[in-house]
Each structure stands twice: as structure tokens, then as C-alpha cells.
Write an enzyme that holds these catalytic residues in place. Structure first.
Site, mmCIF file in Angstrom:
data_model
loop_
_atom_site.group_PDB
_atom_site.id
_atom_site.type_symbol
_atom_site.label_atom_id
_atom_site.label_comp_id
_atom_site.label_asym_id
_atom_site.label_seq_id
_atom_site.Cartn_x
_atom_site.Cartn_y
_atom_site.Cartn_z
ATOM 1 N N ARG A 192 0.847 -1.178 0.000
ATOM 2 C CA ARG A 192 0.000 0.000 0.000
ATOM 3 C C ARG A 192 0.890 1.238 0.000
ATOM 4 N NH1 ARG A 192 -3.371 -2.990 4.600
ATOM 5 N NH2 ARG A 192 -1.265 -3.836 4.783
ATOM 6 N N ASP A 204 2.464 4.932 -0.418
ATOM 7 C CA ASP A 204 1.983 6.237 0.024
ATOM 8 C C ASP A 204 1.727 7.195 -1.142
ATOM 9 O OD1 ASP A 204 1.660 6.166 2.705
ATOM 10 O OD2 ASP A 204 3.658 6.925 3.199
ATOM 11 N N TYR A 252 12.878 -2.082 -3.205
ATOM 12 C CA TYR A 252 12.572 -0.663 -3.351
ATOM 13 C C TYR A 252 13.814 0.087 -3.843
ATOM 14 C CZ TYR A 252 8.024 -0.668 -0.935
ATOM 15 O OH TYR A 252 6.711 -0.846 -0.599
ATOM 16 N N ARG A 294 11.661 5.297 3.461
ATOM 17 C CA ARG A 294 11.877 6.746 3.392
ATOM 18 C C ARG A 294 12.628 7.257 4.623
ATOM 19 N NH1 ARG A 294 6.058 8.945 2.080
ATOM 20 N NH2 ARG A 294 7.065 10.929 2.591
#
Lengths: 259, 259
Positions: free
Chosen positions: A50, A52, A110, A197
Site C-alpha cells: 500500500r 503512500d 525498493y 523513506r
């Protein structure tokens, strides 16, 4: 009834993230609407990650169940005719009815993209995070090495994370400079809310010289979110691919840090 | 009074091109407004290249006259504080009062970016042109070689071009593949309306096998626009830099095809 697995790429700029929510349009919502229209059924997809608001993906994964007679591998083509240009289904295939994108062992890959030069580049502003101060990528890599392995990442997740189990395994974490661009490649068995992040924001602080590389080890040990760096902005982040232990992989065309 | 030269980078996606026009917002208009506000004067800039709607630039050039006491080299910083994120002034400097960006000998460097793979990439859709059919870049280069030099490019300009002199000189024209991306690098002493995009569209036809490379020589000789390929879409095009014979160059960080 059969279960269809989709691999989805998107530019997250114009979306309030993946998950359906009341205040704005999301990737999941667009896919639900277009798939429902295509099949004539009331489709509710289940996504693997999910992401952002503003975060991109090249290989997110989702499944849905349908009685449609469209051949599984043709769904990608059929749905792409209806999707806006910033969402592309790159693959579709049938999976067993008990296959769930979040309850399978997998490795998520990622990437965090940084443009490291004095001036911003208007053509890269939506897909990189601009850092105008010089970054020392060797120090960033040195700090990153402390994060590889199985740790309690409580210091590196949003305080609103709704899980008590903050232990995760990072398989690889590479900081690679290519001219003015620095990319942080990270793979793991799962990531906490904002974890990539916050890691990126912390490594950027190391790169600027605000933290020494070995302080990252201490930050990890404190298990206090306030010790780590700020959450780096969303546009630099992209979910590259998800590799399931069942052997399927959502994208093979990305930097393979762990293979 | 002094004349200030600006080097301007922009993402052309959200603009109706460079030149002020009644039907939409343009780069020139935004710069005029922000510079007028900054200086308190009524500023009308003069641009070197009037790029089309959706076309990008890394190093377009513009001048304006001002009595402002802001140091010439500080204008870039001052105006960037006021500009939207998709326009960045990368440099500002004083030039002689008779220096005009369109009436000086110069070399213009354009790039045409193609994403050549079956599926589009949502993250590259605004900065590349997607061609799903395989392109043969060697044949494209063979065709490109016929265009290098001084020729009448009447076949390669928009029929609405408002000039009788359609002779131009192309100094270099390189077709470079890097994985899934093909970039056409072109430099010349000036380009006619849509000329780079028509050359790109024609080379793409060659790459697909619709034209043989040597046909490009014939197309050039017919001086008929209808003989050449379609105008390739704007988002693949970017004005990389402009190099003036006076020695100044609008960007040194691009592929130098002619040096």
C-alpha cells in the site's frame, strides 16, 4: 471463479497512494473501477504494497477474483486500454485461489532516487528527491551496512505504525552513485510504514556529514523514532518489484541487488 | 539599463509552449510575470527558441533589459524563489545591450528521447516518446547520415513554416541506443518549425523498416513535406543547450555531439 494476479506500474504523482480512502483518488480505486467495468462484476483488488501518496511503482502486485472468460494473460492488455497513462498493468496471470499477495513469503525491492547537485532538474522533479548539498555516498554505504540483517526497526518506522512486531530483515542495501544521481537499492522481507523513506532520510543525513556512519547502529539500538533522520520525500521512492518464493516475480528488469 | 541573459530549463508538459499566446499559459508568460514582479518593471523577455507545447528544455536562452540593482548573476537565484517547480533558471549573466539570442551565430543542440519496448513506462511517459515496435538503430543512423550537412530541409518542416529560406546546416546527428532507450542527438545552426520532430518521426519509420535508409536522401531531394514521416510527439523532444559563437554556452552538462 479464478484468481488473477496483476503486476502494476504507476506514476504516483497524481494519486493519494494505493489504498482506497475518502479524500482523494487512489491507484486501487482506479483499478477497481476499471476492472469492474471490464468484467461487469464488482471487483475489489487486494494489493501487495500500500504505497503512500506520491510514491511510484514499477512492479506492485494485486489480485482479484473473477468469473470472466477473458483469458488470464489477456487481462493486462484489456485493462490497459481503459487505464489512464500513469497506470500500466505490465502482466496478468492466473494464480491458485488461496494465493494472497500479502501472506506469501517474498522479497520486496525498493529504490530511492536522489538528484544530488546544486540546481533542481525540472524533468526529474517528480521521480527523484533533490538534495543540493554534496553527499558522500561511501559514508552512506558504510552506514547502510549496519542496517542489513534482521533487526528491530522501531527507530525507522512512522510512530503511527499499527503493528507491535517491528522486526524485519533487510537482505541488501546498496548506495550507488551514477554522476549526479544516487540510488539507494534496498531489499527485504517486508517494510514498516515509511521505513524505506526514513532509512533514506537517515542515510542522506550521513551523506551530508550530520551523522557519522556508526551512529546509525546506535539509532537502531535506541528503538526511538526521534533518533533517526526525517522521512525523505515520497517522489524519490519507487517499489521496483516483488519476488515471491513461489518463483513468480513482478519485474525482472530492475537492478537485482540480491541475486 | 542593462541586458540580462537567462538560461532556462523547464518541463514543458503543463505549458502551451514558450511563446505567449491567448489560449493557455506559456513559459515566456510565466517568466515575464515573475520578472516583472521581481523588478517592479514591465519585463518582456526575448527567447532563443520558441519551443512547442509539451516540448522540454534544459538550456533555452532568453534576455531582458532592466534597471534593477540586483547583481546580474543573482537573478537566477532570485527568480527561482518565485517560479513554479517545472521552470528553473540555471544561470543569469549580463550581456552587451546589442546581444540578441536569435540574431547571433549559434549551435543548437536538441535531443529526441524514445522508449523502445513493448510496454509504456508510466514514469517516462512525459519525457520520452514510446515506440512499441522494435527499432533498428543502425538503420536509423544510416538514414541520419544523409541529413548531416547543409541542405534545403523543406521536406522536413511544418507546411505552416513562415520562412522562404528552408536551407539549414546540421552539424551532427547521432542515434544512440542505451538498453530500451534510443536518443537522437542533433545539432545545427538553426531548425525550422517542427524540423527535429519530423526528422525523428522519419528516422522512427526507418527504424521500423517502413523506409529504407537511402530513401531519406530522396525525401530530402523532393522538397515535399508529405514525403517525410509524421511529426513525432512533443514529449520526446528537449532543447539541450545553445552554444553561441561568442563563447557562452547555455549548458555544459549535456551530450556534446559536436565538440
Amino acid at each position: 471463479m479464478k484468481r488473477i494476479k496483476l503486476t502494476v506500474a504507476y506514476d504516483g504523482t497524481n494519486y493519494c497512494g494505493w489504498q482506497v480512502q475518502p479524500n482523494g483518488i487512489t491507484i486501487e480505486e482506479v483499478l477497481n473501477k476499471k476492472l469492474s467495468k471490464l468484467t461487469g462484476e464488482d471487483i475489489h483488488i487486494i494489493g501487495a504494497s500500500r504505497t503512500d501518496s506520491g510514491v511510484h511503482a514499477l512492479g506492485n502486485v494485486a489480485v482479484f477474483d473473477t468469473t470472466s472468460t477473458i483469458p488470464p494473460e489477456r487481462f493486462a492488455y484489456a485493462i490497459n486500454q481503459r487505464l489512464p497513462e500513469d497506470i500500466v498493468v505490465t502482466q496478468s496471470e492466473e494464480v491458485p485461489m488461496d494465493w494472497h499477495p500479502r501472506y506469501q513469503d517474498c522479497i520486496k525491492y525498493y529504490e530511492y532516487h536522489i538528484l544530488n547537485r546544486s540546481l533542481p532538474d525540472p524533468l526529474k522533479r517528480l521521480t527523484t528527491s533533490h538534495v543540493s548539498f554534496p553527499l558522500d555516498e561511501a559514508k552512506m554505504q558504510e552506514a547502510a551496512n549496519y542496517l542489513i540483517g534482521t533487526h528491530d526497526f522501531k527507530s525507522f518506522c512512522n510512530i503511527r505504525t499499527n503493528t507491535d512486531d517491528t522486526v524485519r530483515t533487510i537482505y541488501s542495501l546498496d548506495v550507488v552513485r551514477d554522476g549526479e544521481e544516487i540510488t539507494i537499492y534496498i531489499s527485504g522481507n517486508g517494510f514498516l510504514y515509511n521505513m524505506v523513506r526514513i532509512i533514506a532520510g537517515t542515510l542522506i543525513r550521513v551523506g551530508r556529514g550530520f551523522y557519522q556512519p556508526e551512529q546509525v547502529k546506535e539509532i537502531l539500538e535506541t528503538k526511538e523514532r526521534t533518533e533517526a533522520g526525517v522521512t525523505a520525500p515520497p517522489q524519490g521512492l519507487r517499489l521496483a518489484k516483488i519476488k515471491y518464493s513461489s518463483g513468480t516475480c513482478s519485474d525482472s528488469k530492475v537492478h537485482d541487488v540480491n541475486e
